[in-house]
Design an enzyme around this catalytic site. Structure first.
Site, PDB file in Angstrom:
ATOM      1  N   MET A   1     -15.076 -25.829  26.696  1.00 18.92           N
ATOM      2  CA  MET A   1     -13.655 -25.772  27.037  1.00 18.92           C
ATOM      3  C   MET A   1     -12.854 -26.545  25.984  1.00 18.92           C
ATOM      4  O   MET A   1     -11.723 -26.945  26.219  1.00 18.92           O
ATOM      5  CB  MET A   1     -13.413 -26.337  28.439  1.00 18.92           C
ATOM      6  CG  MET A   1     -14.138 -25.524  29.510  1.00 18.92           C
ATOM      7  SD  MET A   1     -13.374 -25.599  31.130  1.00 18.92           S
ATOM      8  CE  MET A   1     -13.488 -27.337  31.478  1.00 18.92           C
TER       9      MET A   1
ATOM     10  N   LEU B   1     -13.783 -30.964  21.597  1.00 15.65           N
ATOM     11  CA  LEU B   1     -15.191 -31.117  21.212  1.00 15.65           C
ATOM     12  C   LEU B   1     -15.506 -32.553  20.806  1.00 15.65           C
ATOM     13  O   LEU B   1     -14.698 -33.220  20.160  1.00 15.65           O
ATOM     14  CB  LEU B   1     -15.518 -30.161  20.058  1.00 15.65           C
ATOM     15  CG  LEU B   1     -15.257 -28.672  20.334  1.00 15.65           C
ATOM     16  CD1 LEU B   1     -15.690 -27.835  19.136  1.00 15.65           C
ATOM     17  CD2 LEU B   1     -15.949 -28.190  21.609  1.00 15.65           C
TER      18      LEU B   1
ATOM     19  N   HIS C   1     -20.981 -31.929  22.201  1.00 16.94           N
ATOM     20  CA  HIS C   1     -20.897 -30.515  21.797  1.00 16.94           C
ATOM     21  C   HIS C   1     -21.549 -30.308  20.426  1.00 16.94           C
ATOM     22  O   HIS C   1     -22.237 -29.304  20.202  1.00 16.94           O
ATOM     23  CB  HIS C   1     -19.431 -30.073  21.707  1.00 16.94           C
ATOM     24  CG  HIS C   1     -18.683 -30.122  22.999  1.00 16.94           C
ATOM     25  ND1 HIS C   1     -17.672 -31.018  23.244  1.00 16.94           N
ATOM     26  CD2 HIS C   1     -18.804 -29.373  24.131  1.00 16.94           C
ATOM     27  CE1 HIS C   1     -17.188 -30.823  24.457  1.00 16.94           C
ATOM     28  NE2 HIS C   1     -17.864 -29.841  25.024  1.00 16.94           N
TER      29      HIS C   1
ATOM     30  N   GLN D   1     -12.387 -22.285  37.272  1.00 20.79           N
ATOM     31  CA  GLN D   1     -13.299 -23.351  37.686  1.00 20.79           C
ATOM     32  C   GLN D   1     -12.554 -24.629  38.064  1.00 20.79           C
ATOM     33  O   GLN D   1     -13.174 -25.645  38.344  1.00 20.79           O
ATOM     34  CB  GLN D   1     -14.367 -23.610  36.628  1.00 20.79           C
ATOM     35  CG  GLN D   1     -13.886 -24.218  35.321  1.00 20.79           C
ATOM     36  CD  GLN D   1     -15.002 -24.261  34.289  1.00 20.79           C
ATOM     37  OE1 GLN D   1     -15.336 -23.267  33.675  1.00 20.79           O
ATOM     38  NE2 GLN D   1     -15.585 -25.421  34.071  1.00 20.79           N
TER      39      GLN D   1
ATOM     40  N   ASP E   1     -24.004 -32.165  32.636  1.00 22.12           N
ATOM     41  CA  ASP E   1     -23.593 -31.303  33.744  1.00 22.12           C
ATOM     42  C   ASP E   1     -24.853 -30.684  34.349  1.00 22.12           C
ATOM     43  O   ASP E   1     -25.079 -29.470  34.258  1.00 22.12           O
ATOM     44  CB  ASP E   1     -22.637 -30.225  33.236  1.00 22.12           C
ATOM     45  CG  ASP E   1     -21.358 -30.832  32.706  1.00 22.12           C
ATOM     46  OD1 ASP E   1     -20.678 -31.542  33.457  1.00 22.12           O
ATOM     47  OD2 ASP E   1     -21.055 -30.635  31.521  1.00 22.12           O
TER      48      ASP E   1
ATOM     49  N   VAL F   1     -25.507 -36.879  25.525  1.00 21.60           N
ATOM     50  CA  VAL F   1     -25.201 -37.799  24.414  1.00 21.60           C
ATOM     51  C   VAL F   1     -24.313 -38.907  24.978  1.00 21.60           C
ATOM     52  O   VAL F   1     -23.380 -38.646  25.733  1.00 21.60           O
ATOM     53  CB  VAL F   1     -24.497 -37.052  23.259  1.00 21.60           C
ATOM     54  CG1 VAL F   1     -24.138 -38.010  22.131  1.00 21.60           C
ATOM     55  CG2 VAL F   1     -25.388 -35.934  22.741  1.00 21.60           C
TER      56      VAL F   1
ATOM     57  N   SER G   1     -15.155 -34.808  27.719  1.00 17.83           N
ATOM     58  CA  SER G   1     -13.767 -34.618  27.278  1.00 17.83           C
ATOM     59  C   SER G   1     -12.828 -35.407  28.180  1.00 17.83           C
ATOM     60  O   SER G   1     -11.757 -35.838  27.766  1.00 17.83           O
ATOM     61  CB  SER G   1     -13.407 -33.136  27.326  1.00 17.83           C
ATOM     62  OG  SER G   1     -14.357 -32.408  26.577  1.00 17.83           O
TER      63      SER G   1
HETATM   64  O1  PAF Z   1     -19.258 -27.204  30.667  1.00 19.42           O
HETATM   65  C1  PAF Z   1     -18.182 -26.650  30.359  1.00 19.42           C
HETATM   66  O2  PAF Z   1     -17.485 -27.049  29.409  1.00 19.42           O
HETATM   67  C2  PAF Z   1     -17.718 -25.442  31.146  1.00 19.42           C
HETATM   68  O3  PAF Z   1     -18.050 -25.559  32.476  1.00 19.42           O
HETATM   69  C3  PAF Z   1     -18.221 -24.112  30.562  1.00 19.42           C
HETATM   70  C4  PAF Z   1     -19.739 -24.035  30.617  1.00 19.42           C
HETATM   71  C5  PAF Z   1     -17.770 -23.959  29.118  1.00 19.42           C
HETATM   72  C6  PAF Z   1     -17.668 -22.930  31.357  1.00 19.42           C
HETATM   73  O4  PAF Z   1     -16.290 -22.872  31.287  1.00 19.42           O
END
Ligand code: PAF
Length: 286
Positions: free
Chosen positions: A30, A33, A37, A61, A150, A176, A186
């Site tokens: 999303m 970064l 990431h 979401q 996550d 990390v 983020s």
């Molecule tokens: O983990 C995330 O940043 C989000 O849940 C994802 C996997 C990009 C889906 O929008």
């Protein structure tokens, strides 16, 4: 590096690579970064011929009172990070193309999405699995990369891929952390200095739990209580949940067993932070 905003353009570009038998690595994000990431991008580059990073703040979401509007959007810096890390494509889908007015279809991994974070965020994982299904279809990725921070998301995505026979491999990568243990996220950008200090209590409580277990503690309630005390020592902390569950089924365990996930969500000020560790007693903690 090619930046693509249209779904059809992405599909067309990828078709040519797939026809040549090349592998495609997808890092869904999303944006905003950070080093977490970048570690996913590096792994994707190591393991695939072509790497796509998608950046899309996915509205489905987020719940009605969550941070969709204020979620950090740092497109210029994100593109620079993708460029310096040698990504081949950045997919920046447009919201109205991803979710046109007549959009009707959602993908849901039932019970796994209703526990842990799913209790206070009841529509969150349905939004995640729906957008990921779309991204997997658009990019025809061979592999997709997710952070273990996550953990519930990772477990749910693996289950979706298994249940729906999707032709993609899901790769989980280690969380990390900053040098002091704070898991990169983020959302850390929302924390002021005092809240950031309280944010460290999440990892402190997980480390405490791990040490208790490695020293032979088996009683779940004792471990949870110690974690709770640690979190409550913060000035700005309020516990959403602390759970010790089976790392596949996400069902609570009654005593420490082989494959467990210790997960917690804590509000620090107005920011909801999550963290976790997996413990496999046969291999010790990871
Ligand atoms: O983990 C995330 O940043 C989000 O849940 C994802 C996997 C990009 C889906 O929008």
């Amino acid at each position: 590096m090619v930046i693509i905003e249209s779904i059809d353009k992405m599909k067309n570009e990828i078709t040519a690579y797939k026809e040549k038998g090349l592998s495609i690595g997808l890092v869904p994000t999303m944006g905003c970064l950070h080093a977490g990431h970048i570690s996913l991008i590096k792994k994707a580059i190591e393991e695939n011929d072509i790497v796509i990073v998608s950046i899309f703040v996915n509205p489905t979401q987020f719940g009605p009172n969550e941070d969709f509007d204020k979620y950090p959007r740092t497109r210029k810096k994100d593109l620079e990070i993708c460029r310096t890390n040698s990504c081949d494509f950045v997919l920046l889908p447009q919201s109205d193309e991803m979710y046109p007015e007549d959009f009707l279809t959602f993908v849901e991994v039932k019970s796994l999405g209703k526990v842990l974070c799913g209790i206070s965020r009841p529509t969150h994982f349905r939004g995640v699995t729906t957008i990921l299904t779309k991204l997997f279809n658009i990019t025809k990725a061979t592999r997709a990369y997710f952070g273990q921070k996550d953990a519930q998301q990772l477990i749910i995505v693996k289950k979706m891929v298994e249940d729906l026979n999707m032709d993609i491999e899901i790769i989980g990568c280690s969380t990390v952390r900053e040098n002091d243990g704070l898991a990169l996220s983020s959302r850390n950008t929302y924390l002021n200095d005092e809240e950031r200090k309280d944010g460290l209590l999440l990892y402190k409580s997980l480390t405490l739990a791990k040490n208790l277990i490695l020293n032979g503690e088996k009683n779940i309630e004792v471990i949870k209580k110690e974690m709770e005390n640690t979190i409550n020592s913060g000035k700005n902390t309020s516990i959403d949940y602390i759970e010790i569950v089976n790392s596949k089924t996400l069902k609570p365990v009654s005593k420490v067993e082989d494959n467990i996930l210790i997960a917690l969500a804590v509000k620090v000020g107005n920011t909801r932070l999550i963290d976790n560790i997996f413990i496999d007693l046969r291999e010790k903690a990871i």
